[in-house]
Design a protein around this motif. Structure first.
Motif, mmCIF file in Angstrom:
data_model
loop_
_atom_site.group_PDB
_atom_site.id
_atom_site.type_symbol
_atom_site.label_atom_id
_atom_site.label_comp_id
_atom_site.label_asym_id
_atom_site.label_seq_id
_atom_site.Cartn_x
_atom_site.Cartn_y
_atom_site.Cartn_z
ATOM 1 N N GLY A 221 -1.383 19.583 51.160
ATOM 2 C CA GLY A 221 -2.416 18.850 50.415
ATOM 3 C C GLY A 221 -3.695 18.684 51.207
ATOM 4 N N ASP A 222 -4.623 17.965 50.599
ATOM 5 C CA ASP A 222 -5.929 17.727 51.214
ATOM 6 C C ASP A 222 -5.964 16.317 51.780
ATOM 7 O OD1 ASP A 222 -6.900 20.213 50.379
ATOM 8 O OD2 ASP A 222 -7.357 19.403 48.385
ATOM 9 N N GLY A 223 -6.925 16.102 52.684
ATOM 10 C CA GLY A 223 -7.180 14.742 53.136
ATOM 11 C C GLY A 223 -7.750 13.938 51.975
ATOM 12 N N HIS A 224 -7.745 12.625 52.107
ATOM 13 C CA HIS A 224 -8.319 11.757 51.071
ATOM 14 C C HIS A 224 -9.506 11.005 51.666
ATOM 15 C CE1 HIS A 224 -5.104 12.171 48.082
ATOM 16 N NE2 HIS A 224 -4.278 12.240 49.109
ATOM 17 N N ASN A 225 -10.496 10.694 50.827
ATOM 18 C CA ASN A 225 -11.614 9.922 51.368
ATOM 19 C C ASN A 225 -11.541 8.448 50.981
ATOM 20 O OD1 ASN A 225 -12.323 10.077 48.732
ATOM 21 N ND2 ASN A 225 -14.198 11.272 49.036
ATOM 22 N N THR A 226 -10.348 8.016 50.572
ATOM 23 C CA THR A 226 -10.129 6.581 50.354
ATOM 24 C C THR A 226 -8.789 6.176 50.955
ATOM 25 O OG1 THR A 226 -8.964 6.902 48.249
ATOM 26 C CG2 THR A 226 -11.363 6.577 48.117
ATOM 27 N N VAL A 227 -8.720 4.929 51.392
ATOM 28 C CA VAL A 227 -7.445 4.387 51.902
ATOM 29 C C VAL A 227 -6.428 4.360 50.762
ATOM 30 C CG1 VAL A 227 -6.378 2.259 52.774
ATOM 31 C CG2 VAL A 227 -8.495 3.118 53.797
ATOM 32 N N GLU A 228 -6.883 4.066 49.560
ATOM 33 C CA GLU A 228 -5.974 4.022 48.404
ATOM 34 C C GLU A 228 -5.311 5.385 48.180
ATOM 35 O OE1 GLU A 228 -9.021 2.824 48.447
ATOM 36 O OE2 GLU A 228 -9.033 0.800 47.596
ATOM 37 N N GLY A 229 -6.065 6.483 48.379
ATOM 38 C CA GLY A 229 -5.513 7.822 48.195
ATOM 39 C C GLY A 229 -4.356 8.073 49.160
ATOM 40 N N TYR A 230 -4.561 7.732 50.427
ATOM 41 C CA TYR A 230 -3.488 7.918 51.415
ATOM 42 C C TYR A 230 -2.308 6.974 51.121
ATOM 43 C CZ TYR A 230 -6.325 10.914 54.462
ATOM 44 O OH TYR A 230 -7.047 11.957 54.979
ATOM 45 N N THR A 231 -2.628 5.760 50.700
ATOM 46 C CA THR A 231 -1.568 4.783 50.426
ATOM 47 C C THR A 231 -0.661 5.295 49.300
ATOM 48 O OG1 THR A 231 -3.053 3.032 51.121
ATOM 49 C CG2 THR A 231 -1.142 2.349 49.838
#
Ligand code: COA
Length: 256
Positions: free
Chosen positions: A64-74
């Motif tokens: 997958g890709d990195g996320h630019n929000t903490v919510e995305g990673y969470t």
């Protein structure tokens, strides 16, 4: 140690299979990092608890890709935990990973019995110079961030490990990680965390200074505090024994 994959997320486990009778420390790395950052914790704490260090999406062995929000990673970690279902998970994060750990404790209050926040804060504004360096001169960025991240007393071999890890991450993912930090702000919500939280700071941390930890300690209702001497932002790598001792004391004092 075992390297494994679950639901597209790479992780390193201190022992496998996990033991049902003990809690599981779930280590979450910072911007541009990977599970490797936590080797000393995954190995050093395995007699005490199950230990898992994950690669966030877009990092290490994760898909997958990195996320630019903490919510995305969470959301990605919640999916991973739903799939793996480790016993008694305790999120333990550094920097961006600490932001994700706070978000997990806030969003899923019944799921976690405790949390561990290292070198992090309830708000993580990022210096514009960091974004400029990532965009214009990634090698220069790696040198610059190391200057901010490690104590001057830290051994060159430890610093090289940190730099090598950063250099393996793409500039796009590192940029997304710092964007996620920059928009993170749960200052007004911390009072809602109802489980015991260990807050770990280090005296030479320039990226998340001890006053960020003071704030976490003063607002989260149940906290224990550890302050690591002669370390900077990457204390788990710089002073693994002191950090591991703080975690063991916290687990013991709460019978986790
Ligand atoms: N906990 C407690 N206090 C915090 C905080 C936190 N997580 N985040 C900010 N604050 C405080 C600041 O200390 C400051 O207080 P002061 O006015 O008494 O000095 C105030 O809130 C506003 O600070 P901030 O939101 O950071 O905005 P700013 O415009 O003053 O500064 C930066 C912006 C980027 C220069 C600054 O945040 C900084 O130096 N950050 C550290 C370096 C960095 O890039 N870290 C990366 C983190 S991943």
């Amino acid at each position: 140690m075992e390297k494994r994959q679950s639901n597209g997320i790479g992780f390193m486990a201190g022992k496998w299979p996990l033991t049902a009778a003990t809690s599981t420390l779930v280590f979450i790395h910072g911007s541009g990092g990977s599970a490797q950052f936590w080797t000393a914790q995954v190995q050093g704490l395995v007699a005490k608890a199950n230990t898992l260090a994950i690669d966030l999406p877009g990092h290490g062995d994760s898909q997958g890709d990195g996320h630019n929000t903490v919510e995305g990673y969470t959301a990605a970690i919640i999916e991973f935990l739903d799939h793996l279902d480790p016993p008694g998970p305790i999120p333990c994060g550094l920097s961006l990973g600490g932001a994700i750990a706070q978000q997990l404790l806030l969003d899923q209050p019944d799921r976690f019995g405790a949390g561990i926040l290292i070198g992090t804060g309830a708000r993580l504004k990022v210096l514009p110079a960091i974004f400029e360096a990532i965009r214009d001169d990634f090698e220069g960025f790696v040198g610059m961030i190391t200057g901010f991240a490690a104590s001057e007393k830290t051994a060159p071999a430890v610093i090289r490990r940190f730099q090598n890890e950063l250099a393996r991450c793409s500039p796009e993912v590192v940029n997304a990680d710092f964007q996620a930090c920059n928009q993170f702000d749960v200052m007004a919500r911390l009072r809602d965390i109802r489980v015991p939280v260990l807050v770990v700071s280090a005296d030479e941390d320039k990226l998340t200074p001890p006053k960020y930890a003071d704030y976490l300690e003063s607002v989260i209702p149940q906290t224990a505090r550890a302050h690591i001497a002669d370390a900077g932002h990457i204390a788990p790598l710089e002073k693994p024994r002191a950090v591991n001792q703080a975690i063991m004391d916290f687990l013991d004092s709460h019978r986790l």
